[in-house]
Structures are given as structure tokens and as C-alpha cells.
Design a protein around this motif. Structure first.
Motif, PDB file in Angstrom:
ATOM      1  N   HIS A 180      31.690  28.376 -27.328  1.00 29.93           N
ATOM      2  CA  HIS A 180      31.326  27.672 -26.094  1.00 29.93           C
ATOM      3  C   HIS A 180      31.707  28.463 -24.856  1.00 29.93           C
ATOM      4  CE1 HIS A 180      31.323  24.606 -22.916  1.00 29.93           C
ATOM      5  NE2 HIS A 180      30.529  23.888 -23.687  1.00 29.93           N
ATOM      6  N   SER A 181      32.943  28.918 -24.807  1.00 30.28           N
ATOM      7  CA  SER A 181      33.420  29.636 -23.616  1.00 30.28           C
ATOM      8  C   SER A 181      32.616  30.909 -23.365  1.00 30.28           C
ATOM      9  CB  SER A 181      34.905  29.981 -23.769  1.00 30.28           C
ATOM     10  OG  SER A 181      35.688  28.816 -23.841  1.00 30.28           O
ATOM     11  N   ALA A 182      32.212  31.572 -24.449  1.00 33.20           N
ATOM     12  CA  ALA A 182      31.483  32.830 -24.304  1.00 33.20           C
ATOM     13  C   ALA A 182      30.029  32.628 -23.895  1.00 33.20           C
ATOM     14  CB  ALA A 182      31.531  33.599 -25.623  1.00 33.20           C
ATOM     15  N   MET A 183      29.477  31.434 -24.168  1.00 35.00           N
ATOM     16  CA  MET A 183      28.045  31.223 -23.986  1.00 35.00           C
ATOM     17  C   MET A 183      27.696  30.308 -22.813  1.00 35.00           C
ATOM     18  SD  MET A 183      26.922  32.970 -26.617  1.00 35.00           S
ATOM     19  CE  MET A 183      25.273  32.450 -27.039  1.00 35.00           C
ATOM     20  N   ALA A 184      28.684  29.644 -22.229  1.00 34.97           N
ATOM     21  CA  ALA A 184      28.406  28.612 -21.225  1.00 34.97           C
ATOM     22  C   ALA A 184      28.250  29.200 -19.827  1.00 34.97           C
ATOM     23  CB  ALA A 184      29.521  27.571 -21.227  1.00 34.97           C
ATOM     24  N   ASP A 185      27.394  28.551 -19.017  1.00 33.48           N
ATOM     25  CA  ASP A 185      27.255  28.909 -17.609  1.00 33.48           C
ATOM     26  C   ASP A 185      28.187  28.044 -16.774  1.00 33.48           C
ATOM     27  OD1 ASP A 185      26.053  26.403 -17.360  1.00 33.48           O
ATOM     28  OD2 ASP A 185      24.016  27.197 -17.240  1.00 33.48           O
ATOM     29  N   GLU A 186      28.046  28.106 -15.455  1.00 27.27           N
ATOM     30  CA  GLU A 186      28.962  27.380 -14.576  1.00 27.27           C
ATOM     31  C   GLU A 186      28.803  25.865 -14.670  1.00 27.27           C
ATOM     32  OE1 GLU A 186      25.222  28.460 -12.344  1.00 27.27           O
ATOM     33  OE2 GLU A 186      26.637  29.442 -13.703  1.00 27.27           O
ATOM     34  N   ASN A 187      27.666  25.409 -15.231  1.00 25.53           N
ATOM     35  CA  ASN A 187      27.439  23.966 -15.392  1.00 25.53           C
ATOM     36  C   ASN A 187      27.729  23.496 -16.811  1.00 25.53           C
ATOM     37  OD1 ASN A 187      26.471  23.549 -12.682  1.00 25.53           O
ATOM     38  ND2 ASN A 187      24.569  24.551 -13.296  1.00 25.53           N
ATOM     39  N   GLN A 188      28.311  24.360 -17.610  1.00 22.89           N
ATOM     40  CA  GLN A 188      28.643  24.080 -19.010  1.00 22.89           C
ATOM     41  C   GLN A 188      27.391  23.907 -19.871  1.00 22.89           C
ATOM     42  OE1 GLN A 188      31.725  24.622 -19.798  1.00 22.89           O
ATOM     43  NE2 GLN A 188      32.148  24.845 -17.609  1.00 22.89           N
ATOM     44  N   GLY A 189      26.297  24.529 -19.433  1.00 20.66           N
ATOM     45  CA  GLY A 189      25.106  24.625 -20.262  1.00 20.66           C
ATOM     46  C   GLY A 189      25.013  26.021 -20.849  1.00 20.66           C
ATOM     47  N   LEU A 190      24.041  26.235 -21.716  1.00 22.34           N
ATOM     48  CA  LEU A 190      23.852  27.552 -22.311  1.00 22.34           C
ATOM     49  C   LEU A 190      23.260  28.496 -21.267  1.00 22.34           C
ATOM     50  CD1 LEU A 190      23.879  29.276 -24.946  1.00 22.34           C
ATOM     51  CD2 LEU A 190      21.526  28.500 -25.332  1.00 22.34           C
ATOM     52  N   LYS A 191      23.867  29.663 -21.118  1.00 20.41           N
ATOM     53  CA  LYS A 191      23.341  30.651 -20.178  1.00 20.41           C
ATOM     54  C   LYS A 191      21.906  31.005 -20.538  1.00 20.41           C
ATOM     55  CE  LYS A 191      27.747  32.894 -18.997  1.00 20.41           C
ATOM     56  NZ  LYS A 191      28.531  34.149 -19.056  1.00 20.41           N
ATOM     57  N   LYS A 192      21.058  31.040 -19.525  1.00 18.22           N
ATOM     58  CA  LYS A 192      19.641  31.291 -19.753  1.00 18.22           C
ATOM     59  C   LYS A 192      19.410  32.606 -20.476  1.00 18.22           C
ATOM     60  CE  LYS A 192      15.356  29.867 -18.824  1.00 18.22           C
ATOM     61  NZ  LYS A 192      14.826  28.559 -19.254  1.00 18.22           N
ATOM     62  N   VAL A 193      20.201  33.598 -20.173  1.00 18.56           N
ATOM     63  CA  VAL A 193      20.028  34.902 -20.796  1.00 18.56           C
ATOM     64  C   VAL A 193      20.324  34.856 -22.297  1.00 18.56           C
ATOM     65  CG1 VAL A 193      22.395  35.703 -20.368  1.00 18.56           C
ATOM     66  CG2 VAL A 193      20.522  37.369 -20.528  1.00 18.56           C
ATOM     67  N   TYR A 194      21.080  33.844 -22.738  1.00 18.42           N
ATOM     68  CA  TYR A 194      21.453  33.728 -24.141  1.00 18.42           C
ATOM     69  C   TYR A 194      20.561  32.763 -24.924  1.00 18.42           C
ATOM     70  CZ  TYR A 194      25.782  36.109 -22.805  1.00 18.42           C
ATOM     71  OH  TYR A 194      26.709  37.018 -22.333  1.00 18.42           O
ATOM     72  N   GLY A 195      19.680  32.031 -24.233  1.00 21.14           N
ATOM     73  CA  GLY A 195      18.814  31.091 -24.941  1.00 21.14           C
ATOM     74  C   GLY A 195      17.895  30.374 -23.983  1.00 21.14           C
ATOM     75  N   GLU A 196      16.604  30.609 -24.115  1.00 20.89           N
ATOM     76  CA  GLU A 196      15.654  30.119 -23.126  1.00 20.89           C
ATOM     77  C   GLU A 196      15.478  28.606 -23.137  1.00 20.89           C
ATOM     78  OE1 GLU A 196      15.170  32.566 -25.245  1.00 20.89           O
ATOM     79  OE2 GLU A 196      14.982  34.351 -23.972  1.00 20.89           O
ATOM     80  N   ASP A 197      15.673  27.969 -24.292  1.00 21.92           N
ATOM     81  CA  ASP A 197      15.428  26.521 -24.340  1.00 21.92           C
ATOM     82  C   ASP A 197      16.676  25.704 -24.037  1.00 21.92           C
ATOM     83  OD1 ASP A 197      16.989  26.654 -26.633  1.00 21.92           O
ATOM     84  OD2 ASP A 197      15.508  25.693 -27.938  1.00 21.92           O
TER      85      ASP A 197
END
Length: 260
Positions: free
Chosen positions: A216-233
């Protein structure tokens, strides 16, 4: 509205000309027909599974039979989970090629923790792994099998851990991946629920001296969602995302193998 008799021929001709166009407008297009057929096939499959194989044990039954015994000196590691695990094998098959570990993917799209628990013996224990990596929870929060109850999810996870330990299998507990929303079930506001569940998973891992794998910590953006660069959906990692996850997984497996 009445039409004068003298205008009937022109009116009838115009109506006749319009009928084919109207009929064509009502005909489904090829893509629509294909989607409808696919939706109906999926619905039939889900109905069959619900009535005959709720946990989808048949999904890997043949593959499990074909799987040879673990190779000496190459620890077998089974990753059990949902579509994130299933997609991992497809996105980066080379990672599952046997180095440094023999990774075996046993993910099923859409699956919740209760179903994963039911197939844990067939898809993990019977494969004789040295380590199991448990990646569950996303679809519980998404309410794929009904209202989300974090206590139930944690209970299912604990049962998997205890079953693994009873058979001498080391355990890695993975965090639930970040998500700001689920595209198939919008409006559930999953981000804070996922964070709270991850806190409970980590606390359980710490209490029982298990390896906690924090994706989670490695993949999350500032809003605690998945970073767009790591997963488009917003839910499923792409190849770039999986490449971030892979060294973290290797480190977690190494740590689990060192535990006494």
C-alpha cells in the motif's frame, strides 16, 4: 390527423421508405450483440458457480494436478488472492519463471476472502510450498459477496494463516492495495476502509511474528488511491506497478524463510 385521399400514395411511399431505416435502427449493432452475448455467458457461468462451485475450486484443479513436486533448493511460493494476483501472472510471466523462487500464482478475479479460504487447502496446502503469500481483502471492501465486515475478513485471513502453519508453511501477509473507488461498484469510499483493514492485518502479523508485506505505502498517491502510473483503472496494477511490487515480494519471502 387525417390525410387527404389524394396524398395517400406519397404518404405510403414515404412510410415504406422509412420502415427499413427504422427497422435497422432497432437492430443491435455487432458490438452490442457481442457484448450482450458475453454478458449472458458470464451470467450463466456465475450462476453455475454459485450453484455448483461457490469457491471456484475447478479454476486451478487441472493446473494443480500437473504441477510437479517442488524442486530441491528452489523454494516454492504460492501467491493466493484475487484479480491482482491473477493479473500479475499474465502481466509479467517471466517473474514466475522460477528465479529466485518458484512463484505459483493462484488468484481468482473478483474473489472475496471467504471463497479464498474454502480453496486454501487445494490451491496452497496441497501444492507443498515453503511460503504462502496471502493477498486478500480488496473484493471484501468492494462488497462483492455482500456487506463488508472487517471482522469477518480478518477471521478468514487468520484461518488461512493457521491452516498454513499447521502444515509447516511460512506466511507472508500482504496489505490490501490502495483504491480511491471501485469502477464496478462506485461510491463505497474504500480508501479509509482499506487503510483501517491494513492496520489490523499488520497488527495481527506483528503479534504472531509474521512477515507483513506493505504494498500500500509503495503504491498509494496523496489521496490513498492507486497511483495512475501504476494502474490506469485505479485498482489493478499495470506492468510498471508489478515491477515495483516484485522486489518487495522477494524481500518479504526471504524474510519469511529466515524466520524460525
Amino acid at each position: 390527423m387525417s390525410i387527404p385521399v389524394r396524398l395517400w400514395p406519397a404518404f405510403l411511399l414515404g412510410a415504406a421508405l422509412l420502415l427499413p431505416a427504422a427497422a435497422r435502427a432497432q437492430q443491435p449493432t455487432a458490438p452490442d450483440a457481442a457484448k450482450k452475448a458475453a454478458d449472458e455467458a458470464y451470467a450463466r457461468q456465475q450462476d453455475y458457480l454459485l450453484r455448483n462451485d461457490w469457491a471456484y475450486l475447478q479454476r486451478y484443479a487441472a493446473a494443480n494436478q500437473r504441477l510437479p513436486a517442488p524442486k530441491p533448493g528452489v523454494p516454492r511460493v504460492v501467491i493466493i488472492g484475487n484479480s491482482i494476483t491473477e493479473g500479475w501472472v499474465k502481466a509479467d510471466s517471466a517473474f514466475f519463471g522460477g528465479k529466485p523462487y518458484e512463484y505459483v500464482g493462484r488468484g481468482i478475479s473478483g474473489q472475496t476472502s471467504g471463497k479464498t479460504l474454502v480453496r486454501f487447502r487445494a490451491d496452497v496446502v496441497n501444492l507443498l510450498p515453503a511460503v504462502v503469500v496471502i493477498l486478500i481483502g480488496t473484493n471484501d471492501v468492494a462488497e462483492n459477496s455482500g456487506p463488508y465486515n472487517p471482522e469477518t475478513t480478518l477471521n478468514n485471513l487468520m484461518s488461512m494463516v493457521e491452516l498454513a502453519q499447521a502444515h509447516g508453511i511460512r506466511v507472508v501477509l500482504g496489505s490490501v492495495m490502495p483504491a480511491i473507488d471501485f469502477w464496478w461498484r462506485k461510491g463505497l469510499q474504500p480508501a479509509p476502509k482499506i487503510m483501517a483493514l491494513n492496520q489490523r492485518i499488520k497488527a495481527y502479523a506483528d503479534q504472531h511474528k509474521l512477515v507483513y508485506l506493505d504494498f500500500h505505502s509503495a503504491m498509494a498517491d496523496e489521496n490513498q488511491g492507486l497511483k495512475k502510473v501504476y494502474g490506469e483503472d485505479g485498482v489493478h496494477p499495470n506492468l510498471t506497478g508489478y515491477r515495483v511490487m516484485e522486489p518487495l515480494l522477494n524481500q518479504a519471502v526471504a524474510a519469511a524463510l529466515k524466520k524460525k
